[in-house]
Design a protein around this motif. Structure first.
Motif: not given
Length: 744
Positions: A581-582, A586-588, A647-652
Motif C-alpha cells: 500500500x505505502x 496510498x493515503x495515510x 494497486x499502484x497509483x500515479x501511473x509511471x
C-alpha cells in the motif's frame, strides 16, 4: 543432528524396535502407579529446537512470521498434553559448543543455498514457494521460549549441548519420555525416545524407538552404544574421521556374512560396526577404558573418540567418572562481578535472558540464517546493520565503569551468517563504550539497585544503544510495545540510508494496526503478490527485535520482555500488505485502516522519528518502489486487487524517479561501500598517526570526544548527499551524536 543414518536404519531394518505408543495411555499407567510414598507425575521432556518446524504451521513464513497465530498454535499444542495430566518441560539450545562449530557452519551454508532458491522463486513467480523450500521465520528459536513461558510452561535454556541436558534431566527425574527428533536420544541411557515427527497431536500417538529392543537386534549392550555412535559418525566425531575403521569392519562383516540379512548399504554398515564393537569387549572383558586398547587408532583419533563417547555419558552412570567434567565458562570474569555472572547464568538457564550469557560467560555470539537476498545490492545484511548496536551492548556489559584504557580490551567472537561471509572464522568485534553520565554507574547498579532513580538510568542506557535517548519522555505515554517499535524503526533509519519514507510508514502503520487485530483477522489478509524487498525488510525488523531484547537484558530490563515480543509489534502478512500500500501511493488514512485514532497515534510516532533523525542529519525521502504484477496474475485478479487498495497509483511516476523494476536504486550497493570502508580502515590503521598501535573499536575516538569537543562521525550535521551518508554509516566505532543545542 545425531548419528548418521541410525534412525533410518531402525525404521527400515528394526521394525520391532519402532513401537507405536499412545501418550495418554502411558500417562494413565504412570498415574495409576502413583502412591503417597512414590508419587509419579508423568513428565515429558521436549526438545524445543526439534519441534520448531512442526509448531510453525502458519500459512505465511516468508514474510517474517505470523506471530499471533503462532502463539495460538503453541497454546493449543500445550493444552493437548496438559489436559491429559502430562507435564511438559522444554529445553532449547543456549550455546553452540566449539567441538560442534564446524557442523553448525556446514548446516548454515546448506540453508544459505536454500534461501537463495526462495528469493529466486519470489522474483520469478511473485508468491511464496512451496513447503519443499520452507525456512523457519527469522528469530523463531529466540522468541519461542518466551512464548512458552508466557503460557505458563517450564522452559530451560542449555549452558552446554542441549541434547545432553535433555537426556540428563529426563534420567534424573524419571521422565516418561523425551519428545524430539534426534537419534542421539537412542544412544543416551535415559528416558524413552519419542518421535515428534511421527506425533499425531489429536490422538497423542507417536513412535517410540525402543533402546533395549534395538540392542537385542544388533547384539550390543546399552553401555556400548556410545562407541557405536562415534564409529558411525556424529556431530563430535565426523564420519570421515572413522572411515578406515568402518572399512575394516565391513571387510570382516562380508567375510562372515556372505549373504547379508540387510540389503541396504547403511544397514550393513551398522551391523558391521556393531559386530566390531561387540568383539572388542569380548576380547577385553575387564575393559575399564572408554575406548578399548584393542581398537587400533592413532593418539589423536583415540582422544577424539574418547571425547565423543564422553559426550553421551550422563551423571549417575558408572563410566561418568572416566570423563572430565566441564566447568561453566567465564570468559570475562575480570570485567564483571561474581554476582553479575551468577545472575547471568541463572537468567540464561531459566530462558529469561538473551545474548548476555554468551557474551559474558562464553565470549561468543552467533546468529543463524536470515531471509536475505544475496543479489540485493541496496539493503545491508542484518548482521552489519545491527553491529553498532551489538558493540554498544558489549560496551555496556564489559566497559561500564572501565578506566578507559585501551590496553587488554576484551573482544567478542561473532559467528553471524550473512551474504559474503564464508564462516571460516569468527569476526573479532570490540565493545564500544556507552556514555550515560559524567559519573558512570556500574553494571551491578543497573542490574540490582532498587533505587527509583536507577529505573530512569536503565531506560536511558537501553535507548542510547539505539541512538534515541530522547524517547524516554514517551515511556508511560505510549504502550511499551509501540515504544520498542519506534525505537527499532528509528535505529534502522539511522543505520540504513536506503530506507525510504514509504518503508517507515510500512513499519509503523503495521505496528499501530496490529494492536487492534486478532490472529484470525491477520490470517485473512490477502496478498496479491510478494515483493522480495519487503520479505527482506520483514526479517530485518524481527532480527532487530532480538537485539532490543539483548539490549534490554544488558540494561537491567527497563522494559518488560513481553513488550519486545514480535506478536505485540509485528506480523509478516500485515507488514507486507502495508508495504504494498505505502509503495503504491496510498493515503495515510488508508494505511491505518481508516481508523482516526490509529492515524493520530501513527502521526505522533512518525513526527517523533523524523525529528530525531533530522537532528542527526538523516532526512527521510519518498522513494516509492511499486512492484510490478507478475504475468500469472489474471485480469480478474488484477481488478480485485485494484479495488482492495493495493494497486499502484500515479501511473509511471515511480519509474520516472529512477527506480529499477526490481526495487533497487542505481548506484553503489552495500558491498561496494563495505569494500571502500575496509580499504579506508587499512589506510587509517597504517598511515595515520592516530591509527597506529593496533587500536580497534573506537576507544581513542571516544576519549577525544570527551575532552570537551563534540564530534559527529556517524551522521553529518546537515544533509550532504547520498555519497557522504554511504561513507558515514560504516563507522567501525559508532557513536550517537548529541542533538544541537537550542538556537543553533
Amino acid at each position: 543432528m545425531g548419528v548418521k543414518g541410525l534412525q533410518h536404519f531402525m525404521d527400515r531394518c528394526c521394525p520391532e524396535a519402532c513401537v507405536t505408543v499412545n501418550l495418554r495411555e502411558m500417562a494413565r499407567q504412570l498415574q495409576a502407579s502413583t502412591t503417597a510414598a512414590h508419587p509419579s507425575n508423568p513428565t515429558l521432556v521436549v526438545d524445543g529446537m526439534a519441534c520448531l518446524r512442526h509448531w510453525y504451521s502458519c500459512k505465511d513464513w516468508v514474510c517474517g512470521g505470523q506471530w499471533k497465530e503462532y502463539l495460538d498454535i503453541l497454546k493449543s499444542w500445550v493444552e493437548a498434553f496438559t489436559s491429559t495430566g502430562i507435564r511438559l518441560v522444554f529445553f532449547f539450545d543456549g550455546v553452540v559448543e566449539e567441538q560442534k562449530r564446524q557442523e553448525w557452519v556446514k548446516r548454515r551454508r546448506r540453508v544459505k543455498g536454500e534461501i537463495s532458491k526462495v528469493f529466486c522463486h519470489i522474483k520469478e513467480h511473485g508468491d511464496q514457494p512451496g513447503r519443499e523450500l520452507f525456512c523457519l521465520p527469522s528469530g523463531l528459536a529466540t522468541f519461542t521460549p518466551f512464548a512458552l513461558r508466557s503460557l505458563g510452561q517450564e522452559v530451560f535454556c542449555s549452558v552446554r549441548e542441549a541434547d545432553y541436558e535433555i537426556a540428563s534431566y529426563a534420567r534424573q527425574h524419571g521422565s516418561m519420555g523425551i519428545l524430539g527428533e534426534d537419534s542421539d536420544f537412542i544412544i543416551y541411557d535415559s528416558a524413552p525416545y519419542l518421535s515428534v515427527a511421527k506425533l499425531r497431536i489429536n490422538s497423542l500417538t507417536t513412535v517410540m524407538y525402543d533402546r533395549q529392543r534395538f540392542c537385542q537386534t544388533i547384539g550390543l549392550a546399552v553401555t556400548q552404544l556410545p562407541l557405536l555412535a562415534c564409529l558411525l559418525g556424529n556431530d563430535v566425531v565426523s564420519k570421515e574421521k572413522m572411515q578406515d575403521v568402518r572399512n575394516d569392519a565391513m571387510t570382516a562383516y562380508r567375510k562372515n556374512n556372505p549373504v547379508p540379512h540387510y540389503g541396504a548399504p547403511q544397514g550393513q554398515v551398522v551391523l558391521a560396526v556393531s559386530q566390531l564393537v561387540s568383539s572388542l569387549w569380548s576380547i577385553e572383558e575387564n575393559e575399564t577404558e572408554l575406548v578399548p586398547q584393542s581398537l587400533n587408532l592413532s593418539g589423536p583419533s583415540r582422544e577424539l573418540l574418547k571425547k565423543g563417547v564422553c559426550s553421551y555419558i550422563l551423571p549417575g552412570q558408572k563410566a561418568f567418572k572416566l570423563c572430565e567434567t566441564v566447568s561453566l565458562p567465564s570468559a570475562f570474569e575480570k570485567y564483571v562481578s561474581p554476582e553479575i555472572l551468577k545472575a547471568c547464568r541463572e537468567k540464561h538457564a531459566a530462558a529469561e535472558g538473551f545474548m548476555v550469557y554468551t557474551v559474558l560467560c562464553v565470549g561468543v555470539t552467533e546468529c543463524s540464517n536470515t531471509l536475505e537476498d544475496e543479489e540485493d545490492s541496496e539493503l545491508m545484511p542484518q548482521a552489519l546493520v545491527y553491529k553498532p548496536c551489538r558493540q554498544f551492548i558489549y560496551g555496556l556489559l564489559l566497559l561500564l565503569g572501565h578506566d578507559g584504557s585501551t590496553v587488554d580490551l576484551p573482544a567478542i567472537r561473532e559467528w553471524f551468517v550473512f551474504p559474503g561471509n564464508p564462516l571460516k572464522e569468527p569476526d573479532i568485534v570490540h565493545p564500544v563504550p556507552l556514555s550515560l553520565s559524567c559519573d558512570e554507574p556500574s553494571l551491578d547498579l543497573l542490574w540490582f539497585s532498587t533505587d527509583p532513580e536507577v529505573s530512569a538510568l536503565r531506560l536511558k542506557a537501553f535507548l542510547t544503544i539505539f541512538g534515541c535517548p530522547e524517547f524516554s519522555e514517551l515511556c508511560g505515554v505510549i504502550e511499551d510495545s509501540l515504544l520498542a517499535a519506534l525505537c527499532l524503526t528509528t535505529y534502522l533509519v539511522l543505520q540504513v540510508q536506503t530506507l525510504s519514507l514509504e518503508d517507515v510508514d510500512s513499519y509503523l502503520s503495521q505496528a499501530v494496526c496490529l494492536r487492534l487485530k486478532s490472529s484470525q483477522e491477520l490470517q485473512q489478509i490477502e496478498l496479491p503478490m510478494l515483493s522480495s524487498r519487503a520479505v527482506q525488510l520483514g526479517s530485518l525488523y524481527v532480527r532487530g527485535l532480538s537485539h532490543l531484547l539483548g539490549a534490554n537484558c544488558a540494561s537491567g530490563c527497563p522494559l518488560p520482555s513481553a513488550a519486545l515480543m514480535p506478536w505485540h509489534s509485528f506480523d509478516g502478512r500485515l507488514f507486507h500488505s502495508k508495504y504494498l500500500l505505502a509503495h503504491s501511493g496510498a493515503e495515510k488514512i488508508e494505511l491505518l485502516d481508516h481508523n482516526s485514532s490509529s492515524l493520530s497515534l501513527f502521526l505522533q510516532l512518525t513526527k517523533k522519528l523524523t525529528e530525531t533523525c533530522s537532528m542527526r542529519g538523516r532526512v527521510l525521502q519518498s522513494r516509492p518502489k511499486a512492484p510490478q504484477p507478475h504475468p500469472k496474475i489474471t485480469t480478474q485478479a488484477r481488478y480485485r486487487d485494484r479495488h482492495s487498495g493495493w494497486a499502484p497509483r500515479g501511473g509511471e511516476c515511480w519509474k520516472q524517479r529512477g527506480e529499477t523494476a526490481g526495487g533497487h536504486r542505481q548506484g553503489r550497493g552495500w558491498r561496494e561501500r563495505e569494500e571502500e570502508r575496509r580499504a579506508r580502515r587499512e589506510y587509517e590503521s597504517t598511515d595515520r598517526p592516530w591509527g597506529r598501535g593496533g587500536h580497534r573499536g573506537g576507544g581513542q575516538h571516544f576519549h577525544e570526544c570527551h575532552k570537551g569537543e563534540t564530534q559527529n562521525t556517524s551522521y553529518p550535521s546537515k544533509p550532504r548527499g547520498r555519497a557522504y551518508n554511504n561513507r558515514g554509516k560504516y563507522q567501525l566505532a559508532p557513536r550517537w551524536p548529541q542533538p544541537p543545542a537550542p538556537g543553533t
